[in-house]
Design a protein around this motif. Structure first.
Motif, PDB file in Angstrom:
ATOM      1  N   ARG A 197      39.308 -12.644  59.583  1.00 45.94           N
ATOM      2  CA  ARG A 197      38.233 -13.286  58.823  1.00 45.94           C
ATOM      3  C   ARG A 197      37.419 -12.368  58.393  1.00 45.94           C
ATOM      4  N   ILE A 198      36.384 -12.556  57.628  1.00 47.42           N
ATOM      5  CA  ILE A 198      35.358 -11.559  57.261  1.00 47.42           C
ATOM      6  C   ILE A 198      34.019 -11.718  58.023  1.00 47.42           C
ATOM      7  N   THR A 199      33.351 -10.747  58.599  1.00 46.60           N
ATOM      8  CA  THR A 199      32.265 -10.776  59.197  1.00 46.60           C
ATOM      9  C   THR A 199      31.292 -10.196  58.474  1.00 46.60           C
ATOM     10  N   SER A 200      29.857 -10.573  58.284  1.00 48.08           N
ATOM     11  CA  SER A 200      28.888  -9.978  57.638  1.00 48.08           C
ATOM     12  C   SER A 200      27.841  -9.740  58.454  1.00 48.08           C
ATOM     13  N   ILE A 201      26.959  -9.108  58.047  1.00 52.26           N
ATOM     14  CA  ILE A 201      25.567  -8.632  58.569  1.00 52.26           C
ATOM     15  C   ILE A 201      24.606  -8.546  57.281  1.00 52.26           C
ATOM     16  N   ASP A 202      23.526  -9.309  57.405  1.00 46.92           N
ATOM     17  CA  ASP A 202      22.656  -9.211  56.437  1.00 46.92           C
ATOM     18  C   ASP A 202      21.381  -8.177  56.683  1.00 46.92           C
ATOM     19  N   LEU A 203      21.467  -7.308  55.564  1.00 46.62           N
ATOM     20  CA  LEU A 203      20.468  -6.142  55.950  1.00 46.62           C
ATOM     21  C   LEU A 203      19.044  -6.548  55.818  1.00 46.62           C
ATOM     22  N   VAL A 204      18.822  -7.731  55.377  1.00 49.93           N
ATOM     23  CA  VAL A 204      17.343  -8.155  54.976  1.00 49.93           C
ATOM     24  C   VAL A 204      16.912  -8.856  56.276  1.00 49.93           C
ATOM     25  N   ASP A 205      17.535 -10.038  56.892  1.00 49.91           N
ATOM     26  CA  ASP A 205      16.924 -10.626  57.819  1.00 49.91           C
ATOM     27  C   ASP A 205      17.827 -10.542  59.240  1.00 49.91           C
ATOM     28  N   GLU A 206      19.003  -9.534  59.153  1.00 47.93           N
ATOM     29  CA  GLU A 206      19.650  -9.060  60.258  1.00 47.93           C
ATOM     30  C   GLU A 206      20.494 -10.153  60.726  1.00 47.93           C
ATOM     31  N   LYS A 207      21.035 -11.060  60.202  1.00 49.55           N
ATOM     32  CA  LYS A 207      21.708 -12.285  60.598  1.00 49.55           C
ATOM     33  C   LYS A 207      22.999 -11.945  60.276  1.00 49.55           C
ATOM     34  N   TRP A 208      24.035 -12.293  61.147  1.00 52.81           N
ATOM     35  CA  TRP A 208      25.310 -12.174  61.235  1.00 52.81           C
ATOM     36  C   TRP A 208      26.119 -13.323  60.505  1.00 52.81           C
TER      37      TRP A 208
END
Length: 389
Positions: A250-261
């Motif tokens: 799958r694709i995993t992401s990390i938000d650079l603004v709120d640091e949520k996965w």
């Protein structure tokens, strides 16, 4: 004698009109004071001209006067110049990494098949324990990592770099790492996300580095036991990796603004293929290489976060046993630049054709060796003060 710019032009015209056709005389060089040259044009017009000038000339223009130095060094000018460079593909360069070397050539020359040779860059990471990897590029800054303990932020256009210390978590003496690098526009900060795995025992950790604060912090809610594959790609304020866990990709992401996965589903491709992430325009892209290595499918997520919006745009066919990379750059005519094992390829979707621009001094030997390419723009963005060593 010091003259204004207007007087100098008048003098040059006058001399040209009275110049003897058969006798060439050497003229004494006329010096122009920086005060007079600045005074002949409004400062707003001077700035509007300078933001369109390539970096190598701006570095020289800093020596014209203190006013020019302050203008070109100001954060506002650097940001405006960066925006012009991002929208001018003649300011885009392709970094070529193979063996121990990093070279570059201009993207525009690749599209016009006018590359004389790839030029050498002085890589700031000297004698690394392993090969150096380009872990991302944004706004002219390039993140270099060796997969273990070395990390450098580098602007090859201005030849300045910053060594990032405290890269490896203190409780991990020996570990490998996977990095992603991007710009957090909301906080005006450049950030590196590191995924660390201990080589001694089953210990995993994720941390984020802020260039603005020059510090690392541990990322919360990180789930261990996941394999992060390939390079991170940035879309919608998030860094994305293809991940593998319990036989599921799958694709995993990390938000650079709120640091949520976060997680995204992959397109409905034929199973058993090699997958790579990319970006096409502002959309997330998945490149699916088939097992026979004869063609690749290009999928694009038209609406971010919606699995049903995955759309297969193209199927690119190529010689057997080659390996295609995700698109590096899209020309305004629709042509797409790709790295293609030991060379470049330009794919034209209008007639489903591939052409191969020649870079004479780039040779990759061996079946498993290939070019690693990364797009970079020319900019004045400085990672830090020049290193002393």
């Amino acid at each position: 004698m010091k003259l204004s710019m207007k007087c100098l032009l008048t003098k040059m015209k006058s001399e040209a009109s009275h110049r003897r056709p058969k006798r060439r005389r050497l003229r004494k060089r006329t010096e122009i004071s920086s005060k007079d040259s600045m005074g002949c044009l409004p400062e707003e017009l001077i700035e509007a001209i300078l933001v369109r000038v390539p970096v190598k000339y701006l570095l020289q223009f800093k020596c014209v006067s203190k006013n020019w130095f302050n203008l070109i060094s100001s954060p506002e000018f650097v940001k405006t110049h960066r925006s012009f460079s991002a929208n001018d593909y003649t300011r885009h360069i392709s970094l070529l990494q193979f063996r121990e070397d990093i070279k570059y050539c201009y993207v525009s020359s690749l599209f016009h098949n006018s590359v004389n040779e790839a030029l050498d860059l002085d890589c700031p990471m000297k004698n690394p324990p392993q090969r150096v990897y380009i872990s991302g590029s944004v706004n002219g800054l390039v993140c270099l990592a060796d997969g273990f303990s070395g990390l450098v932020l580098w602007n090859p256009s201005i030849r300045k770099f910053k060594k990032v210390f405290g890269f490896v978590p203190t409780q991990m003496r020996e570990c490998w790492s996977k990095c992603g690098f991007e710009y957090d526009e909301v906080h005006d900060d450049y950030k590196v996300v590191g995924i660390f795995s201990s080589m001694i025992k089953a210990n995993f950790e994720a941390a984020i580095y802020s260039l603005k604060s020059d510090s690392w912090r541990t990322l919360e809610d990180f789930k261990p036991g996941v394999s992060y594959c390939g390079e991170a790609k940035f879309v919608n304020h998030k860094l994305h990796w293809i991940t593998f866990r319990r036989r599921r990709m799958r694709i995993t992401s990390i938000d650079l603004v709120d640091e949520k996965w976060g997680k995204l589903e992959l397109p409905s491709y034929n199973k058993g293929r090699d997958l790579k992430l990319g970006v096409l325009g502002s959309d997330l892209l998945v490149l699916c290489n088939n097992d026979e290595r004869t063609h690749s499918d290009v999928w694009v997520m038209k609406e971010y976060g919606v699995k049903a919006s995955w759309t297969k745009l193209y199927t690119i066919s190529y010689p057997e046993n080659y390996e295609l990379s995700p698109p590096l750059f899209t020309y305004n005519k629709g042509e797409i630049l790709l790295a293609f094992k030991s060379t470049f390829a330009i794919y034209d979707p209008k007639n489903d054709s591939l052409t191969y621009p020649e870079v004479p001094n780039v040779e990759v030997a061996g079946f498993y060796n290939r070019i690693e390419a990364e797009l970079c723009i020319e900019s004045l963005v400085c990672p830090d003060l020049p290193n002393e060593d």
